[in-house]
Design an enzyme around this catalytic site. Structure first.
Site, PDB file in Angstrom:
ATOM      1  N   ASN A  92       0.778  -1.042   0.241  1.00  0.00           N
ATOM      2  CA  ASN A  92       0.060  -0.094  -0.095  1.00  0.00           C
ATOM      3  C   ASN A  92       0.970   1.392  -0.070  1.00  0.00           C
ATOM      4  OD1 ASN A  92       0.800  -1.046   2.749  1.00  0.00           O
ATOM      5  ND2 ASN A  92      -0.943   0.291   3.498  1.00  0.00           N
TER       6      ASN A  92
ATOM      7  N   GLU B 128      -3.015  -4.340  -3.441  1.00  0.00           N
ATOM      8  CA  GLU B 128      -3.499  -5.258  -4.618  1.00  0.00           C
ATOM      9  C   GLU B 128      -3.257  -4.601  -5.644  1.00  0.00           C
ATOM     10  OE1 GLU B 128      -4.851  -4.496  -1.732  1.00  0.00           O
ATOM     11  OE2 GLU B 128      -6.352  -6.149  -1.049  1.00  0.00           O
TER      12      GLU B 128
ATOM     13  N   GLU C 128       0.283   5.064   0.579  1.00  0.00           N
ATOM     14  CA  GLU C 128      -0.569   6.288   1.070  1.00  0.00           C
ATOM     15  C   GLU C 128      -0.091   7.690   0.694  1.00  0.00           C
ATOM     16  OE1 GLU C 128      -1.140   5.561   5.260  1.00  0.00           O
ATOM     17  OE2 GLU C 128      -2.287   3.805   4.912  1.00  0.00           O
TER      18      GLU C 128
ATOM     19  N   CYS D  62     -10.513  -4.518  -0.416  1.00  0.00           N
ATOM     20  CA  CYS D  62     -11.491  -3.669  -0.818  1.00  0.00           C
ATOM     21  C   CYS D  62     -12.323  -3.861  -1.738  1.00  0.00           C
ATOM     22  CB  CYS D  62     -11.152  -2.306  -0.416  1.00  0.00           C
ATOM     23  SG  CYS D  62     -10.343  -1.496  -1.983  1.00  0.00           S
TER      24      CYS D  62
ATOM     25  N   CYS E  50     -10.313  -3.054  -5.199  1.00  0.00           N
ATOM     26  CA  CYS E  50      -9.371  -3.916  -5.397  1.00  0.00           C
ATOM     27  C   CYS E  50     -10.066  -5.278  -6.260  1.00  0.00           C
ATOM     28  CB  CYS E  50      -8.464  -4.420  -4.406  1.00  0.00           C
ATOM     29  SG  CYS E  50      -7.619  -2.970  -3.819  1.00  0.00           S
TER      30      CYS E  50
ATOM     31  N   CYS F 184      -3.894   0.655  -2.725  1.00  0.00           N
ATOM     32  CA  CYS F 184      -4.028  -0.490  -2.153  1.00  0.00           C
ATOM     33  C   CYS F 184      -2.725  -1.454  -2.639  1.00  0.00           C
ATOM     34  CB  CYS F 184      -5.078  -1.254  -2.055  1.00  0.00           C
ATOM     35  SG  CYS F 184      -6.600  -0.343  -1.469  1.00  0.00           S
TER      36      CYS F 184
HETATM   37  N1  THU Z   1      -5.456  -1.191   2.003  1.00  0.00           N
HETATM   38  C1  THU Z   1      -4.896  -2.140   1.352  1.00  0.00           C
HETATM   39  O1  THU Z   1      -3.476  -2.040   0.761  1.00  0.00           O
HETATM   40  N2  THU Z   1      -5.662  -2.992   0.487  1.00  0.00           N
HETATM   41  C2  THU Z   1      -7.038  -3.280   0.756  1.00  0.00           C
HETATM   42  O2  THU Z   1      -7.682  -3.995  -0.062  1.00  0.00           O
HETATM   43  C3  THU Z   1      -7.609  -2.455   1.866  1.00  0.00           C
HETATM   44  C4  THU Z   1      -6.902  -1.276   2.376  1.00  0.00           C
HETATM   45  C5  THU Z   1      -4.656  -0.457   2.731  1.00  0.00           C
HETATM   46  C6  THU Z   1      -4.974   1.148   2.051  1.00  0.00           C
HETATM   47  C7  THU Z   1      -4.518   1.767   3.426  1.00  0.00           C
HETATM   48  O3  THU Z   1      -3.210   2.233   3.206  1.00  0.00           O
HETATM   49  C8  THU Z   1      -4.568   0.982   4.619  1.00  0.00           C
HETATM   50  O4  THU Z   1      -4.910  -0.251   4.178  1.00  0.00           O
HETATM   51  C9  THU Z   1      -5.912   1.496   5.599  1.00  0.00           C
HETATM   52  O5  THU Z   1      -7.095   1.427   4.644  1.00  0.00           O
END
Ligand code: THU
Length: 142
Positions: free
Chosen positions: A54, A67, A56, A98, A101, A65
């Site tokens: 991920n 994925e 940010e 999520c 994704c 994300c």
């Molecule tokens: N996140 C992912 O990397 N994949 C997902 O499918 C759900 C959320 C990350 C995004 C963010 O950096 C952190 O989790 C909190 O939402």
């Protein structure tokens, strides 16, 4: 070019190995805001593995994300067909992919194995078809 050794598919050992690759990818997360580290290991049809973490952003809505980072790495390396993804995180419980994704994965596979694990807890073995039933997909756009 892929990130790690090739993966076959489906045996408990292979799932375990794939999750280890995903856990290693999670360490690279850029997540100063949530502090959650997520790693993904995406297995292409030819067995190559592409990782993602991920990423940010201070403008929170721009967060990527793990994925989708893995999908972007794979597609931009020439792989567009996938059979499995492992998703690992630093959370105690399995952090499920999520909705965004799931839809991005659906662009490249009508179905695929999905293996999810938190830091120490139980593993969830599921499929894209189970997580995104009756999906909208490429065939719906002409
Ligand atoms: N996140 C992912 O990397 N994949 C997902 O499918 C759900 C959320 C990350 C995004 C963010 O950096 C952190 O989790 C909190 O939402």
């Amino acid at each position: 070019m892929a990130d790690a050794k090739r993966s076959g598919g489906g045996s408990d050992d292979e799932i375990h190995d794939l999750l280890r690759v995903a856990h290693a990818a999670a360490v690279l997360a850029h997540s100063p805001y949530s502090k959650i580290q997520v790693g993904a290991a995406l297995v292409a049809s030819n067995g190559e593995i592409y990782t993602g973490c991920n990423v940010e952003n201070a403008s929170f809505g721009l967060t990527l994300c793990a994925e989708r980072a893995a999908v972007a790495k794979a597609v931009s390396s020439g792989a567009t067909s996938f059979r499995a993804i492992a998703i690992a995180s630093t959370e105690r419980h399995p952090l499920m992919p999520c909705g965004a994704c799931r839809q991005v994965l659906r662009e490249f596979a009508t179905d695929m194995r999905i293996h999810v694990q938190g830091k120490e807890g139980p593993r969830v073995d599921t499929t894209l078809a189970e997580l995104l039933p009756r999906a909208f997909g490429p065939a719906d756009v002409h």
